[in-house]
Design a protein around this motif. Sequence first.
Motif, mmCIF file in Angstrom:
data_model
loop_
_atom_site.group_PDB
_atom_site.id
_atom_site.type_symbol
_atom_site.label_atom_id
_atom_site.label_comp_id
_atom_site.label_asym_id
_atom_site.label_seq_id
_atom_site.Cartn_x
_atom_site.Cartn_y
_atom_site.Cartn_z
ATOM 1 N N UNK A 153 0.842 -1.214 0.000
ATOM 2 C CA UNK A 153 0.000 0.000 0.000
ATOM 3 C C UNK A 153 0.870 1.254 0.000
ATOM 4 N N UNK A 154 1.930 1.225 0.813
ATOM 5 C CA UNK A 154 2.841 2.389 0.845
ATOM 6 C C UNK A 154 3.486 2.589 -0.537
ATOM 7 N N UNK A 155 3.946 1.480 -1.113
ATOM 8 C CA UNK A 155 4.643 1.568 -2.408
ATOM 9 C C UNK A 155 3.719 2.075 -3.517
ATOM 10 N N UNK A 156 2.468 1.651 -3.485
ATOM 11 C CA UNK A 156 1.528 2.108 -4.525
ATOM 12 C C UNK A 156 1.354 3.623 -4.443
ATOM 13 N N UNK A 157 1.186 4.125 -3.235
ATOM 14 C CA UNK A 157 1.057 5.586 -3.070
ATOM 15 C C UNK A 157 2.362 6.277 -3.488
ATOM 16 N N UNK A 158 3.508 5.677 -3.107
ATOM 17 C CA UNK A 158 4.805 6.273 -3.475
ATOM 18 C C UNK A 158 4.956 6.311 -5.000
ATOM 19 N N UNK A 159 4.701 5.161 -5.646
ATOM 20 C CA UNK A 159 4.866 5.069 -7.106
ATOM 21 C C UNK A 159 3.893 6.002 -7.833
ATOM 22 N N UNK A 160 2.677 6.123 -7.315
ATOM 23 C CA UNK A 160 1.697 7.006 -7.988
ATOM 24 C C UNK A 160 2.146 8.465 -7.919
ATOM 25 N N UNK A 161 2.977 8.761 -6.901
ATOM 26 C CA UNK A 161 3.495 10.147 -6.767
ATOM 27 C C UNK A 161 4.704 10.384 -7.669
ATOM 28 N N UNK A 162 5.574 9.393 -7.784
ATOM 29 C CA UNK A 162 6.864 9.637 -8.482
ATOM 30 C C UNK A 162 6.833 9.301 -9.971
ATOM 31 N N UNK A 163 5.860 8.479 -10.396
ATOM 32 C CA UNK A 163 5.803 8.119 -11.823
ATOM 33 C C UNK A 163 4.892 9.108 -12.541
ATOM 34 N N UNK A 164 5.488 9.870 -13.430
ATOM 35 C CA UNK A 164 4.725 10.900 -14.148
ATOM 36 C C UNK A 164 4.041 10.289 -15.373
ATOM 37 N N UNK A 165 2.832 10.715 -15.695
ATOM 38 C CA UNK A 165 2.173 10.222 -16.919
ATOM 39 C C UNK A 165 2.821 10.782 -18.182
ATOM 40 N N UNK A 166 3.780 11.710 -17.998
ATOM 41 C CA UNK A 166 4.358 12.364 -19.190
ATOM 42 C C UNK A 166 5.762 11.890 -19.550
ATOM 43 N N UNK A 167 6.384 11.121 -18.672
ATOM 44 C CA UNK A 167 7.766 10.675 -18.957
ATOM 45 C C UNK A 167 7.925 9.185 -18.674
ATOM 46 N N UNK A 168 8.947 8.601 -19.300
ATOM 47 C CA UNK A 168 9.280 7.228 -18.946
ATOM 48 C C UNK A 168 9.858 7.200 -17.531
ATOM 49 N N UNK A 169 9.620 6.079 -16.840
ATOM 50 C CA UNK A 169 10.156 5.880 -15.486
ATOM 51 C C UNK A 169 10.935 4.575 -15.510
ATOM 52 N N UNK A 170 12.233 4.680 -15.310
ATOM 53 C CA UNK A 170 13.100 3.503 -15.421
ATOM 54 C C UNK A 170 13.247 2.836 -14.057
ATOM 55 N N UNK A 171 12.551 1.694 -13.936
ATOM 56 C CA UNK A 171 12.431 0.989 -12.643
ATOM 57 C C UNK A 171 13.237 -0.311 -12.671
ATOM 58 N N UNK A 172 14.161 -0.449 -11.731
ATOM 59 C CA UNK A 172 15.020 -1.638 -11.651
ATOM 60 C C UNK A 172 14.542 -2.528 -10.500
ATOM 61 N N UNK A 173 14.129 -3.738 -10.845
ATOM 62 C CA UNK A 173 13.487 -4.632 -9.870
ATOM 63 C C UNK A 173 14.510 -5.475 -9.113
ATOM 64 N N UNK A 174 14.178 -5.791 -7.877
ATOM 65 C CA UNK A 174 15.009 -6.710 -7.097
ATOM 66 C C UNK A 174 14.533 -8.146 -7.342
ATOM 67 N N UNK A 175 15.347 -9.070 -6.877
ATOM 68 C CA UNK A 175 15.024 -10.478 -7.107
ATOM 69 C C UNK A 175 14.835 -11.214 -5.794
#
Length: 233
Positions: A16-38
């Motif tokens: 839930x925290x991450x969804x709110x965080x991501x919705x704030x930092x990912x702009x609908x106007x630019x690419x967002x380069x996200x590197x996933x952990x394993x």
Amino acid sequence: MEPTIKIFENDQEIADYLVHYLSRVISPDNFFHLCLSGGNTPKSIFSLISNVKKPVIPWKNVVFYWGDERCVSPDHPDSNYLMAKNSLIDKLDIREECIFRIMGESNPEIEKERYGKIIQLNTNGVFDLVFLGLGTDGHTASIFPNQMRILESKKACAIAIHPDTGQIRITITGNIINKSNQVIFLVTGSEKSGIIYDIVNKTGDWIKYPASHVHPEKGNVIWLLDKKAGSML
Ligand code: 6PG
């Protein structure tokens, strides 16, 4: 800069925290380069994130990368790509051209160069966000305590060997991790509580742990822990 430490009841609260965080930092106007952990920790968190419908995350702008990969085929149960594909990516409407997996099935010497070039070309070496896990030996991504040279490598990617299993891996280097705009550790489980205590408090063998050397140039590290992992803080 001191790390930001947030302790949650469970994976759902982390998601839930991450969804709110991501919705704030990912702009609908630019690419967002996200590197996933394993590893295993992200499995349930990624799955829970994919189920949350509000707030809306502009997933079509997210470009997916991996911080490390086991040198196995993409359909192998050890594959970090397969884990993220099953728990997150397949549940979102992500275009193939926005998914840059590490080809674990390729020759490692060739793949580390190929993937490093992709990182440089797509992001100029700067991820918007890097998720990291933490091993009980203090490793992160696939940078292990007996391979600390990978922390300082000027390259984007390196070949690592798991000290216990001998499994060959491709990993991003400390150079790439520390150039990212934001690093978020996702750590759960009581078996990680002691090593988190040492890393955060700089006690015990903290300096020997690769995770202790994650210091992004641009911002602070965020630790998202469940209460078991954070129980000693
Ligand atoms: C990997 C990961 C590795 C992982 C830690 C924690 O490929 O295994 O990148 O760094 O995040 O080992 O793994 P668990 O989440 O399974 O404890």
